[in-house]
Every structure is written in C-alpha cells, then in structure tokens.
Scaffold this motif. Structure first.
Motif, PDB file in Angstrom:
ATOM      1  N   VAL A  87       8.668 -20.312 -26.315  1.00 35.33           N
ATOM      2  CA  VAL A  87       9.125 -20.957 -25.074  1.00 35.33           C
ATOM      3  C   VAL A  87       8.919 -20.022 -23.890  1.00 35.33           C
ATOM      4  O   VAL A  87       8.490 -20.446 -22.808  1.00 35.33           O
ATOM      5  CB  VAL A  87      10.605 -21.374 -25.190  1.00 35.33           C
ATOM      6  CG1 VAL A  87      11.147 -21.834 -23.845  1.00 35.33           C
ATOM      7  CG2 VAL A  87      10.757 -22.488 -26.230  1.00 35.33           C
ATOM      8  N   PHE A  88       9.200 -18.735 -24.073  1.00 34.68           N
ATOM      9  CA  PHE A  88       8.986 -17.770 -22.999  1.00 34.68           C
ATOM     10  C   PHE A  88       7.526 -17.768 -22.557  1.00 34.68           C
ATOM     11  O   PHE A  88       7.223 -17.756 -21.361  1.00 34.68           O
ATOM     12  CB  PHE A  88       9.384 -16.366 -23.455  1.00 34.68           C
ATOM     13  CG  PHE A  88      10.844 -16.172 -23.703  1.00 34.68           C
ATOM     14  CD1 PHE A  88      11.780 -16.542 -22.749  1.00 34.68           C
ATOM     15  CD2 PHE A  88      11.291 -15.608 -24.887  1.00 34.68           C
ATOM     16  CE1 PHE A  88      13.140 -16.340 -22.966  1.00 34.68           C
ATOM     17  CE2 PHE A  88      12.641 -15.407 -25.118  1.00 34.68           C
ATOM     18  CZ  PHE A  88      13.574 -15.777 -24.157  1.00 34.68           C
ATOM     19  N   SER A  89       6.625 -17.763 -23.518  1.00 31.35           N
ATOM     20  CA  SER A  89       5.195 -17.724 -23.205  1.00 31.35           C
ATOM     21  C   SER A  89       4.735 -19.006 -22.519  1.00 31.35           C
ATOM     22  O   SER A  89       3.870 -18.969 -21.628  1.00 31.35           O
ATOM     23  CB  SER A  89       4.379 -17.503 -24.484  1.00 31.35           C
ATOM     24  OG  SER A  89       4.722 -16.281 -25.088  1.00 31.35           O
ATOM     25  N   MET A  90       5.288 -20.137 -22.942  1.00 34.03           N
ATOM     26  CA  MET A  90       4.919 -21.407 -22.305  1.00 34.03           C
ATOM     27  C   MET A  90       5.283 -21.410 -20.827  1.00 34.03           C
ATOM     28  O   MET A  90       4.557 -21.962 -20.002  1.00 34.03           O
ATOM     29  CB  MET A  90       5.623 -22.572 -23.010  1.00 34.03           C
ATOM     30  CG  MET A  90       4.968 -22.988 -24.296  1.00 34.03           C
ATOM     31  SD  MET A  90       5.741 -24.463 -24.978  1.00 34.03           S
ATOM     32  CE  MET A  90       4.718 -24.668 -26.455  1.00 34.03           C
ATOM     33  N   LEU A  91       6.416 -20.793 -20.508  1.00 36.38           N
ATOM     34  CA  LEU A  91       6.832 -20.733 -19.106  1.00 36.38           C
ATOM     35  C   LEU A  91       5.996 -19.715 -18.337  1.00 36.38           C
ATOM     36  O   LEU A  91       5.348 -20.054 -17.337  1.00 36.38           O
ATOM     37  CB  LEU A  91       8.320 -20.371 -19.021  1.00 36.38           C
ATOM     38  CG  LEU A  91       9.324 -21.379 -19.585  1.00 36.38           C
ATOM     39  CD1 LEU A  91      10.734 -20.806 -19.538  1.00 36.38           C
ATOM     40  CD2 LEU A  91       9.264 -22.696 -18.832  1.00 36.38           C
ATOM     41  N   SER A  92       6.016 -18.480 -18.787  1.00 34.48           N
ATOM     42  CA  SER A  92       5.370 -17.404 -18.019  1.00 34.48           C
ATOM     43  C   SER A  92       3.863 -17.550 -17.948  1.00 34.48           C
ATOM     44  O   SER A  92       3.230 -17.115 -16.976  1.00 34.48           O
ATOM     45  CB  SER A  92       5.721 -16.046 -18.635  1.00 34.48           C
ATOM     46  OG  SER A  92       5.233 -15.959 -19.960  1.00 34.48           O
ATOM     47  N   GLY A  93       3.248 -18.174 -18.966  1.00 35.08           N
ATOM     48  CA  GLY A  93       1.797 -18.304 -18.971  1.00 35.08           C
ATOM     49  C   GLY A  93       1.281 -19.569 -18.326  1.00 35.08           C
ATOM     50  O   GLY A  93       0.065 -19.729 -18.145  1.00 35.08           O
ATOM     51  N   LEU A 189       9.850 -29.571 -23.877  1.00 36.80           N
ATOM     52  CA  LEU A 189       8.678 -28.774 -24.243  1.00 36.80           C
ATOM     53  C   LEU A 189       8.185 -29.176 -25.634  1.00 36.80           C
ATOM     54  O   LEU A 189       8.976 -29.463 -26.528  1.00 36.80           O
ATOM     55  CB  LEU A 189       9.028 -27.284 -24.228  1.00 36.80           C
ATOM     56  CG  LEU A 189       9.289 -26.652 -22.862  1.00 36.80           C
ATOM     57  CD1 LEU A 189       9.757 -25.215 -23.032  1.00 36.80           C
ATOM     58  CD2 LEU A 189       8.051 -26.717 -21.979  1.00 36.80           C
ATOM     59  N   LYS A 190       6.874 -29.178 -25.799  1.00 40.54           N
ATOM     60  CA  LYS A 190       6.254 -29.537 -27.075  1.00 40.54           C
ATOM     61  C   LYS A 190       5.453 -28.355 -27.621  1.00 40.54           C
ATOM     62  O   LYS A 190       4.903 -27.559 -26.839  1.00 40.54           O
ATOM     63  CB  LYS A 190       5.325 -30.744 -26.906  1.00 40.54           C
ATOM     64  CG  LYS A 190       5.974 -31.960 -26.261  1.00 40.54           C
ATOM     65  CD  LYS A 190       7.092 -32.526 -27.104  1.00 40.54           C
ATOM     66  CE  LYS A 190       7.684 -33.766 -26.436  1.00 40.54           C
ATOM     67  NZ  LYS A 190       8.877 -34.258 -27.170  1.00 40.54           N
ATOM     68  N   GLU A 191       5.341 -28.287 -28.924  1.00 41.79           N
ATOM     69  CA  GLU A 191       4.651 -27.157 -29.546  1.00 41.79           C
ATOM     70  C   GLU A 191       3.197 -27.033 -29.091  1.00 41.79           C
ATOM     71  O   GLU A 191       2.669 -25.935 -28.979  1.00 41.79           O
ATOM     72  CB  GLU A 191       4.713 -27.287 -31.067  1.00 41.79           C
ATOM     73  CG  GLU A 191       4.180 -26.076 -31.799  1.00 41.79           C
ATOM     74  CD  GLU A 191       4.475 -26.104 -33.284  1.00 41.79           C
ATOM     75  OE1 GLU A 191       4.223 -25.092 -33.959  1.00 41.79           O
ATOM     76  OE2 GLU A 191       4.973 -27.148 -33.767  1.00 41.79           O
ATOM     77  N   GLY A 192       2.585 -28.128 -28.781  1.00 42.14           N
ATOM     78  CA  GLY A 192       1.176 -28.086 -28.393  1.00 42.14           C
ATOM     79  C   GLY A 192       0.923 -27.883 -26.905  1.00 42.14           C
ATOM     80  O   GLY A 192      -0.226 -27.903 -26.468  1.00 42.14           O
ATOM     81  N   ASN A 193       1.961 -27.671 -26.111  1.00 42.28           N
ATOM     82  CA  ASN A 193       1.762 -27.469 -24.677  1.00 42.28           C
ATOM     83  C   ASN A 193       0.878 -26.255 -24.394  1.00 42.28           C
ATOM     84  O   ASN A 193       1.018 -25.210 -25.029  1.00 42.28           O
ATOM     85  CB  ASN A 193       3.100 -27.280 -23.968  1.00 42.28           C
ATOM     86  CG  ASN A 193       3.913 -28.565 -23.859  1.00 42.28           C
ATOM     87  OD1 ASN A 193       5.127 -28.558 -24.002  1.00 42.28           O
ATOM     88  ND2 ASN A 193       3.235 -29.676 -23.604  1.00 42.28           N
ATOM     89  N   THR A 194      -0.027 -26.418 -23.419  1.00 38.62           N
ATOM     90  CA  THR A 194      -0.928 -25.332 -23.032  1.00 38.62           C
ATOM     91  C   THR A 194      -0.620 -24.882 -21.617  1.00 38.62           C
ATOM     92  O   THR A 194       0.187 -25.496 -20.907  1.00 38.62           O
ATOM     93  CB  THR A 194      -2.399 -25.785 -23.099  1.00 38.62           C
ATOM     94  OG1 THR A 194      -2.659 -26.702 -22.011  1.00 38.62           O
ATOM     95  CG2 THR A 194      -2.699 -26.466 -24.436  1.00 38.62           C
ATOM     96  N   GLU A 195      -1.294 -23.828 -21.186  1.00 44.28           N
ATOM     97  CA  GLU A 195      -1.059 -23.298 -19.837  1.00 44.28           C
ATOM     98  C   GLU A 195      -1.498 -24.264 -18.743  1.00 44.28           C
ATOM     99  O   GLU A 195      -1.089 -24.135 -17.591  1.00 44.28           O
ATOM    100  CB  GLU A 195      -1.790 -21.965 -19.681  1.00 44.28           C
ATOM    101  CG  GLU A 195      -3.307 -22.073 -19.767  1.00 44.28           C
ATOM    102  CD  GLU A 195      -3.991 -20.738 -19.593  1.00 44.28           C
ATOM    103  OE1 GLU A 195      -5.188 -20.733 -19.251  1.00 44.28           O
ATOM    104  OE2 GLU A 195      -3.332 -19.701 -19.801  1.00 44.28           O
ATOM    105  N   GLU A 196      -2.315 -25.232 -19.086  1.00 45.41           N
ATOM    106  CA  GLU A 196      -2.790 -26.194 -18.106  1.00 45.41           C
ATOM    107  C   GLU A 196      -1.860 -27.411 -17.962  1.00 45.41           C
ATOM    108  O   GLU A 196      -1.952 -28.148 -16.985  1.00 45.41           O
ATOM    109  CB  GLU A 196      -4.189 -26.694 -18.485  1.00 45.41           C
ATOM    110  CG  GLU A 196      -5.236 -25.603 -18.586  1.00 45.41           C
ATOM    111  CD  GLU A 196      -5.504 -24.942 -17.245  1.00 45.41           C
ATOM    112  OE1 GLU A 196      -5.270 -25.586 -16.199  1.00 45.41           O
ATOM    113  OE2 GLU A 196      -5.946 -23.769 -17.250  1.00 45.41           O
ATOM    114  N   ASP A 197      -0.978 -27.604 -18.929  1.00 38.81           N
ATOM    115  CA  ASP A 197      -0.096 -28.775 -18.899  1.00 38.81           C
ATOM    116  C   ASP A 197       0.954 -28.646 -17.802  1.00 38.81           C
ATOM    117  O   ASP A 197       1.457 -27.542 -17.529  1.00 38.81           O
ATOM    118  CB  ASP A 197       0.613 -28.942 -20.246  1.00 38.81           C
ATOM    119  CG  ASP A 197      -0.350 -29.326 -21.354  1.00 38.81           C
ATOM    120  OD1 ASP A 197      -1.397 -29.914 -21.044  1.00 38.81           O
ATOM    121  OD2 ASP A 197      -0.042 -29.033 -22.531  1.00 38.81           O
TER     122      ASP A 197
END
Length: 315
Positions: A87-93, A189-197
């Motif tokens: 989750v941290f990476s999804m936010l910061s990235g 948040l979903k497991e497959g979320n990317t930095e572009e989402d």
C-alpha cells in the motif's frame, strides 16, 4: 459531512469576514473561497503523505540498526513486512500523487516530531505485533493493517489533529469529510493497481461544487440587504439579545440558496442550515433560525421567488 455542507460552511466563514472588514472586494472574497476549497485537497494529500513518511521512518530505523558498531541478529536480519507493505508503494509511486506533491507546497519536514511520535505508537500497538507476527499475509491483509493503523491509531490521536491545525487553521472544518475520503481511497485499493492508475478521489465535484460555491457566495453578497429585510420582518417577537450577526448571515445564506438552486429541495436547505447553526452559532439559535426561516419560506413561495424543479422538490 457532505462536500456541499463543507462548502456552505466555507462560504459562511468568508461572508462573515467580508462583513467585518472594510475595503475587501467581492472578487477578493471569491478568490479566498476558491483557495479555501483547494486547501481541502491539500489536506487529503497531506494525510496520505503522512502514511508514506511513516514507512520512510521505519526504513531509516532499520538502516541505522544495520550500521551500528555492535549489531544483533535482529538488526542484521530485520522483519521488513512493514516497509514492504505494498500500500505504501502504491501511494508513493503513483504518478498523480508525485505530480500533486511536486506542484503543491505539501511536506512533513517541519513536523518530523509527529512522524516519530506516531511511528512509536504504531510500533507499540497490538495491531502492529499481530501483523508482523503472522506467518503469511496477502494484499487484503496488508491493506487491512494500513486501514487499522489509520482508524485506530492516527485518527484517534489529538496530537495528529493539533499538528494539522497548526499547519493550517482552516483545516479544522475539513477533517470529517477529508478523513472519510482518505479511508475510501485506502479501502478501494486493488492488488493490480499500477503507478498510472487514478487511485485517488476528488474532495469536490470540480464543476458542480465549484459552481455551487461561487454562485452561493455571489448571490448572498448581492442580496444581503434584501434578505435582511425579510429576516427582520420575522424577528420582531424574538428576544433581541438572541439574534447575532452570525444568525442573520446563516439565514441570509439559506434564503439565497432557496431562491437560486432549483434542484435542491427546500427541506435539504433548511436542514443543512439548522445543523450549521447548531455548530457555528449559540446553542439556542437552532430553534430560532428554524422558526424564522419557516416564515420566510412561506413568503418566498407566495411571491414565487422559490421555484423548484423535479418531483417532490417543492416540499
């Protein structure tokens, strides 16, 4: 709290300041309103940034432990589940997150003591121990942990709220709405979320809510004298000491909203301003404002100044 109620509160506060200061133009007040609305979004990203700063704090602690002169097995082979939480990476990235931080003056650099304080609270909490000791975790477990520390530790702490108020005194009214949107963001948040989402949510509907805010402010300023004449007509039987400038301003706002927003039911407008009165005026003002507005609505209906569209909107 809804975004519309927060907008009503912001308009009320700015109108009150406008009425008390000489030489302040309507255009300046409107700019201040839009700036205040934008600050709500700043608060949203400020809180999300706090989460990533807590992860960074944990990383620094692990790194410092590895570089001590006398290290233990735990120092050399730490449990990195916390800093590895996706989750941290999804936010910061996330690209949108990084872009917003780049273009807005949002930081925790002047409040690192809060980061240290909350980090310590998390490390000592049973939620953290249970999470770190699990044999296996999946994405939903990682997300649940972040939601738990957000709801059970961060948002239950008075120092957290006091620090945010110190950063921006006007954020106090935004907390309820913004914290709800932060929770919604994390929960969805979903497991497959990317930095572009686009994983983030708007605090306001940019088109409809901003138009509502500007129109409500403008109409109330332009109609203030007219609205006050209507209000004065129905306060003759009330004790004069019970009538404050804030009471009158709240009622004036309500009258302008009733007249200029045909899609908002009368009951919704009245209920909203009664609730605002309870929070921003004297304890006894609610029944007073309610009584005056009921009579004023009857007059506006009779004069055909209230025109609602859609089924059921007239009552």
């Amino acid at each position: 709290m809804t975004s519309r109620r927060l907008i009503r509160i912001k308009v009320l506060q700015l109108l009150y300041a406008y009425s008390k200061k000489e030489g302040v133009s309507q255009a300046e007040t409107e700019r201040d309103l839009l700036k205040s609305i934008e600050k709500s979004t700043d608060l949203y990203y400020q809180i999300l940034l706090l989460l990533t700063e807590l992860r960074h704090k944990a990383f620094l602690k692990i790194d410092a432990a590895k570089n001590k002169h006398f290290t233990t097995e735990a120092d050399l082979h730490p449990n990195t589940r916390f800093i590895d939480n996706p989750v941290f990476s999804m936010l910061s990235g996330n690209r949108k997150f990084k872009s917003y931080l780049l273009n807005h003056p949002i930081s925790w650099n002047d409040n690192l003591e809060l980061i240290q304080f909350l980090y310590q609270r998390i490390m000592e909490h049973p939620i953290y121990k249970e999470y770190m000791d699990r044999k296996e975790v999946n994405f939903e477990d990682h997300k649940r942990f972040i939601l738990d520390i957000f709801t059970e530790i961060i948002t239950q702490n008075d120092i957290f709220f006091q620090t945010l108020e110190d950063i921006n005194i006007y954020w106090n009214d935004d907390f309820e709405l913004v914290l709800g949107v932060v929770y919604k963001t994390l929960k969805n948040l979903k497991e497959g979320n990317t930095e572009e989402d686009n994983i983030f949510y708007a605090i306001y509907n940019e088109a409809e809510d901003l138009d509502f805010a500007k129109t409500l402010l403008r109409k109330t300023i332009l109609e203030q004298d007219e609205n006050i004449k209507i209000i004065d007509k129905y306060i003759l039987n009330w004790e004069i000491e019970r009538i404050s400038d804030m009471d009158k301003l709240i009622m004036s706002l309500a009258l302008s909203e009733l007249k200029h927003f045909p899609a908002i039911p009368i009951k919704v407008t009245l209920d909203e301003y009664i609730e605002i009165t309870k929070a921003y005026s004297s304890p006894k003002s609610g029944s007073f404002v309610n009584g005056v507005l009921d009579k004023a609505v009857a007059q506006l209906k009779e004069n055909q100044q209230i025109r609602k569209t859609g089924r059921g909107l007239m009552e």
